[in-house]
Design a protein around this motif. Structure first.
Motif, PDB file in Angstrom:
ATOM      1  N   ILE A  23      32.389  85.957 -67.346  1.00 26.70           N
ATOM      2  CA  ILE A  23      32.788  84.690 -66.723  1.00 26.70           C
ATOM      3  C   ILE A  23      31.874  84.380 -65.539  1.00 26.70           C
ATOM      4  O   ILE A  23      31.405  83.251 -65.374  1.00 26.70           O
ATOM      5  CB  ILE A  23      34.280  84.734 -66.302  1.00 26.70           C
ATOM      6  CG1 ILE A  23      35.171  84.721 -67.554  1.00 26.70           C
ATOM      7  CG2 ILE A  23      34.621  83.580 -65.368  1.00 26.70           C
ATOM      8  CD1 ILE A  23      36.637  84.999 -67.281  1.00 26.70           C
ATOM      9  N   ALA A  26      28.518  83.290 -66.806  1.00 27.28           N
ATOM     10  CA  ALA A  26      28.589  81.920 -67.337  1.00 27.28           C
ATOM     11  C   ALA A  26      28.527  80.908 -66.200  1.00 27.28           C
ATOM     12  O   ALA A  26      27.854  79.883 -66.305  1.00 27.28           O
ATOM     13  CB  ALA A  26      29.877  81.734 -68.148  1.00 27.28           C
ATOM     14  N   ARG A  27      29.218  81.206 -65.090  1.00 32.14           N
ATOM     15  CA  ARG A  27      29.178  80.312 -63.923  1.00 32.14           C
ATOM     16  C   ARG A  27      27.777  80.258 -63.336  1.00 32.14           C
ATOM     17  O   ARG A  27      27.259  79.168 -63.032  1.00 32.14           O
ATOM     18  CB  ARG A  27      30.174  80.793 -62.858  1.00 32.14           C
ATOM     19  CG  ARG A  27      30.137  79.966 -61.584  1.00 32.14           C
ATOM     20  CD  ARG A  27      31.127  80.444 -60.548  1.00 32.14           C
ATOM     21  NE  ARG A  27      30.895  81.788 -60.068  1.00 32.14           N
ATOM     22  CZ  ARG A  27      29.962  82.114 -59.155  1.00 32.14           C
ATOM     23  NH1 ARG A  27      29.164  81.189 -58.654  1.00 32.14           N
ATOM     24  NH2 ARG A  27      29.834  83.366 -58.748  1.00 32.14           N
ATOM     25  N   GLU A  52      36.522  87.160 -61.579  1.00 32.45           N
ATOM     26  CA  GLU A  52      35.167  87.605 -61.877  1.00 32.45           C
ATOM     27  C   GLU A  52      35.017  89.122 -61.790  1.00 32.45           C
ATOM     28  O   GLU A  52      34.058  89.681 -62.312  1.00 32.45           O
ATOM     29  CB  GLU A  52      34.164  86.900 -60.968  1.00 32.45           C
ATOM     30  CG  GLU A  52      34.041  85.420 -61.292  1.00 32.45           C
ATOM     31  CD  GLU A  52      32.997  84.689 -60.467  1.00 32.45           C
ATOM     32  OE1 GLU A  52      32.499  85.254 -59.465  1.00 32.45           O
ATOM     33  OE2 GLU A  52      32.662  83.541 -60.832  1.00 32.45           O
ATOM     34  N   TYR A  63      42.848  82.760 -65.455  1.00 34.61           N
ATOM     35  CA  TYR A  63      41.658  82.998 -66.279  1.00 34.61           C
ATOM     36  C   TYR A  63      41.341  81.758 -67.112  1.00 34.61           C
ATOM     37  O   TYR A  63      40.196  81.324 -67.195  1.00 34.61           O
ATOM     38  CB  TYR A  63      41.857  84.207 -67.202  1.00 34.61           C
ATOM     39  CG  TYR A  63      41.563  85.538 -66.550  1.00 34.61           C
ATOM     40  CD1 TYR A  63      40.279  86.054 -66.533  1.00 34.61           C
ATOM     41  CD2 TYR A  63      42.576  86.289 -65.960  1.00 34.61           C
ATOM     42  CE1 TYR A  63      40.001  87.277 -65.948  1.00 34.61           C
ATOM     43  CE2 TYR A  63      42.315  87.516 -65.381  1.00 34.61           C
ATOM     44  CZ  TYR A  63      41.020  88.008 -65.377  1.00 34.61           C
ATOM     45  OH  TYR A  63      40.743  89.217 -64.788  1.00 34.61           O
ATOM     46  N   SER A  64      42.370  81.177 -67.736  1.00 35.49           N
ATOM     47  CA  SER A  64      42.126  80.011 -68.594  1.00 35.49           C
ATOM     48  C   SER A  64      41.683  78.802 -67.774  1.00 35.49           C
ATOM     49  O   SER A  64      40.851  78.010 -68.215  1.00 35.49           O
ATOM     50  CB  SER A  64      43.351  79.681 -69.445  1.00 35.49           C
ATOM     51  OG  SER A  64      44.444  79.317 -68.637  1.00 35.49           O
ATOM     52  N   LEU A  67      38.014  79.291 -67.062  1.00 39.44           N
ATOM     53  CA  LEU A  67      37.235  79.013 -68.272  1.00 39.44           C
ATOM     54  C   LEU A  67      37.156  77.510 -68.545  1.00 39.44           C
ATOM     55  O   LEU A  67      36.106  77.001 -68.929  1.00 39.44           O
ATOM     56  CB  LEU A  67      37.837  79.749 -69.469  1.00 39.44           C
ATOM     57  CG  LEU A  67      37.650  81.270 -69.452  1.00 39.44           C
ATOM     58  CD1 LEU A  67      38.511  81.929 -70.520  1.00 39.44           C
ATOM     59  CD2 LEU A  67      36.188  81.633 -69.627  1.00 39.44           C
ATOM     60  N   HIS A  68      38.252  76.810 -68.308  1.00 37.39           N
ATOM     61  CA  HIS A  68      38.246  75.355 -68.498  1.00 37.39           C
ATOM     62  C   HIS A  68      37.295  74.683 -67.500  1.00 37.39           C
ATOM     63  O   HIS A  68      36.583  73.747 -67.852  1.00 37.39           O
ATOM     64  CB  HIS A  68      39.659  74.787 -68.363  1.00 37.39           C
ATOM     65  CG  HIS A  68      39.720  73.319 -68.623  1.00 37.39           C
ATOM     66  ND1 HIS A  68      39.668  72.797 -69.884  1.00 37.39           N
ATOM     67  CD2 HIS A  68      39.786  72.268 -67.765  1.00 37.39           C
ATOM     68  CE1 HIS A  68      39.718  71.470 -69.810  1.00 37.39           C
ATOM     69  NE2 HIS A  68      39.794  71.130 -68.528  1.00 37.39           N
ATOM     70  N   MET A  73      35.338  76.158 -71.713  1.00 35.54           N
ATOM     71  CA  MET A  73      35.245  77.462 -72.377  1.00 35.54           C
ATOM     72  C   MET A  73      36.615  78.051 -72.701  1.00 35.54           C
ATOM     73  O   MET A  73      36.709  79.071 -73.377  1.00 35.54           O
ATOM     74  CB  MET A  73      34.447  78.447 -71.517  1.00 35.54           C
ATOM     75  CG  MET A  73      32.979  78.105 -71.408  1.00 35.54           C
ATOM     76  SD  MET A  73      32.049  79.344 -70.479  1.00 35.54           S
ATOM     77  CE  MET A  73      32.021  80.679 -71.674  1.00 35.54           C
ATOM     78  N   ASP A  74      37.692  77.405 -72.265  1.00 35.91           N
ATOM     79  CA  ASP A  74      39.035  77.915 -72.547  1.00 35.91           C
ATOM     80  C   ASP A  74      39.354  77.873 -74.036  1.00 35.91           C
ATOM     81  O   ASP A  74      40.230  78.571 -74.512  1.00 35.91           O
ATOM     82  CB  ASP A  74      40.101  77.174 -71.733  1.00 35.91           C
ATOM     83  CG  ASP A  74      40.044  75.670 -71.885  1.00 35.91           C
ATOM     84  OD1 ASP A  74      38.960  75.109 -72.105  1.00 35.91           O
ATOM     85  OD2 ASP A  74      41.107  75.044 -71.761  1.00 35.91           O
ATOM     86  N   ASP A  76      37.724  79.205 -76.224  1.00 35.37           N
ATOM     87  CA  ASP A  76      37.422  80.543 -76.728  1.00 35.37           C
ATOM     88  C   ASP A  76      38.665  81.431 -76.776  1.00 35.37           C
ATOM     89  O   ASP A  76      38.706  82.408 -77.523  1.00 35.37           O
ATOM     90  CB  ASP A  76      36.350  81.218 -75.871  1.00 35.37           C
ATOM     91  CG  ASP A  76      34.977  80.573 -76.014  1.00 35.37           C
ATOM     92  OD1 ASP A  76      34.794  79.751 -76.950  1.00 35.37           O
ATOM     93  OD2 ASP A  76      34.100  80.888 -75.205  1.00 35.37           O
TER      94      ASP A  76
END
Length: 107
Positions: A23, A26-27, A52, A63-64, A67-68, A73-74, A76
């Motif tokens: 995560i 990705a950021r 993280e 977490y979701s 990701l959003h 990415m949520d 996934d």
């Protein structure tokens, strides 16, 4: 009343840490600051830091949300347990025995 603590197995802890690292990467690849992701996710920067790091004390909702905030990415999360090969084999074995499906209880 005290809060129950969940025992996290060592392998699961490693998975969470790896997920947190992914995560974070990705950021960073998106060049989005931690402050902006935390703001978009509606969480504190400290909670984002915990995400993280792969902390097990952070809710799956946080977490979701993170990701959003990283451009959707949520979605996934829908991949979790999608291909349950063992469960399907066990289910098929149970179906081959000729038993009837359990009756539904009516209220």
């Amino acid at each position: 009343m005290s809060k129950k603590s969940v025992v996290i197995m060592p392998d699961t802890r490693k998975i969470l840490e790896q997920m947190g690292e992914q995560i974070k990467l990705a950021r960073l690849r998106r060049r989005i600051s931690a402050e902006l992701v935390a703001e978009r996710a509606g969480i504190s920067r400290a909670t984002l830091c915990s995400v993280e790091k792969g902390s097990s004390s952070v809710s799956i909702g946080s977490y979701s949300a993170v990701l959003h905030a990283l451009n959707g990415m949520d979605r996934d999360l829908l991949l979790i347990a999608k291909d349950d090969e063992l469960g399907r084999k066990l289910q098929d074995l149970g179906l081959l025995t000729g038993k009837r499906a359990p009756k539904e209880e009516r209220i």
